[in-house]
Design an enzyme around this catalytic site. Structure first.
Site, PDB file in Angstrom:
ATOM      1  N   GLU A  46      24.225  25.908  -9.469  1.00  0.00           N
ATOM      2  CA  GLU A  46      22.851  25.362  -9.113  1.00  0.00           C
ATOM      3  C   GLU A  46      22.032  24.708 -10.069  1.00  0.00           C
ATOM      4  O   GLU A  46      21.569  25.793 -10.938  1.00  0.00           O
ATOM      5  CB  GLU A  46      22.202  26.678  -8.011  1.00  0.00           C
ATOM      6  CG  GLU A  46      21.002  26.255  -7.375  1.00  0.00           C
ATOM      7  CD  GLU A  46      20.404  27.615  -6.621  1.00  0.00           C
ATOM      8  OE1 GLU A  46      19.265  27.767  -6.797  1.00  0.00           O
ATOM      9  OE2 GLU A  46      21.361  28.267  -6.208  1.00  0.00           O
ATOM     10  N   ASP A  57       9.869  30.720  -8.270  1.00  0.00           N
ATOM     11  CA  ASP A  57      10.509  31.263  -9.514  1.00  0.00           C
ATOM     12  C   ASP A  57       9.614  32.230 -10.187  1.00  0.00           C
ATOM     13  O   ASP A  57       8.324  32.017 -10.437  1.00  0.00           O
ATOM     14  CB  ASP A  57      10.624  29.917 -10.609  1.00  0.00           C
ATOM     15  CG  ASP A  57      11.672  29.040  -9.787  1.00  0.00           C
ATOM     16  OD1 ASP A  57      12.614  29.475  -9.237  1.00  0.00           O
ATOM     17  OD2 ASP A  57      11.532  27.830 -10.068  1.00  0.00           O
TER      18      ASP A  57
END
Length: 256
Positions: A46, A57
């Protein structure tokens, strides 16, 4: 058959998807890191596209993105780096990022360049499903790309089924409603994954956020097809000069 479908046809359990940030730890690290992951035993790569405001994130991945952006990483640079990817990388590759830079680049151009490079799928967490279905799904399908949606423990069964029907490749089960890299209560995660398993979804399920070692990987895989590791791998690369050795050691510790 797509690379992701082919993978899940051959391997239904303990699928390891490892996240890396394009252009980290250095601008030219993208392909060496991907090669190290493939050699180490990752089933899926990924590849994170750095963005200045990455909502999902945590601090570790945000910092890696900042370093990559400061080093000169852009989508144009990334696609240039990926031109020769399929001469060296055989495992499925999924691009993960956010809509703002993709729209600035041009959504169709982005899909065309991703497909030309040999990218298999896209994860764009801030693209709402209704917008995807109305405006983007046809373009994604035109270029033969898989599109992966995220679900959380708070996602209703009806919504999970809707996102499963819109997804292809796999469904990304976020282990909890937080950012990447945080500690998780794995008893609660297991109950959530067991519930998802009971829905009989059409897509394989990979669980991410908080997977970092052999214990969390094996527990995540108990009720899912596999798991996604990001922050822990980024940490393992920090300050390392030998990317291959650091990656090999990290994956060995995860898989046992």
């Amino acid at each position: 058959m797509s690379r992701l479908k082919d993978l899940f046809a051959q391997k239904q359990k303990n699928v390891l998807n490892v996240y890396c940030t394009a252009g980290f730890p250095h601008l030219e690290s993208t392909l060496p890191v991907m090669e190290a992951l493939q050699a180490g035993g990752a089933d899926i790569i990924e590849l994170g596209m750095p963005y200045s405001d990455p909502l999902a994130d945590g601090e570790v991945i945000q910092n890696s993105g900042t370093i990559a952006l400061q080093g000169g990483m852009t989508l144009s640079v990334l696609f240039e780096q990926l031109k020769q990817m399929r001469t060296r990388i055989q495992v499925p590759v999924v691009l993960m990022g956010y809509m703002n830079p993709v729209l600035q680049y041009g959504f169709e151009k982005f899909c065309a360049d991703a497909a030309a490079a040999g990218v298999d799928g896209l994860i764009l967490p801030d693209l709402p499903p209704f917008e995807f279905e109305a405006s983007y799904k046809a373009v994604v399908e035109q270029y033969g790309l898989n599109f992966i949606f995220l679900v959380t423990p708070e996602t209703s069964e009806a919504r999970v089924r809707q996102l499963d029907s819109l997804s292809s490749g796999f469904l990304y089960a976020v282990s909890s409603s937080s950012t990447t890299g945080n500690e998780k209560d794995f008893a609660a995660v297991e109950a959530y994954l067991e519930r998802l398993q009971g829905y009989g979804l059409k897509n394989p399920v990979l669980v991410g956020f908080g997977i970092k070692d052999q214990d969390t990987f094996s527990r995540a895989c108990k009720y899912a097809n596999g798991a996604i590791i990001g922050s822990a791998y980024i940490k393992a690369l920090e300050g390392k000069t030998d990317i291959a050795a650091a990656t090999r050691s990290f994956i060995k510790n995860v898989l046992g």
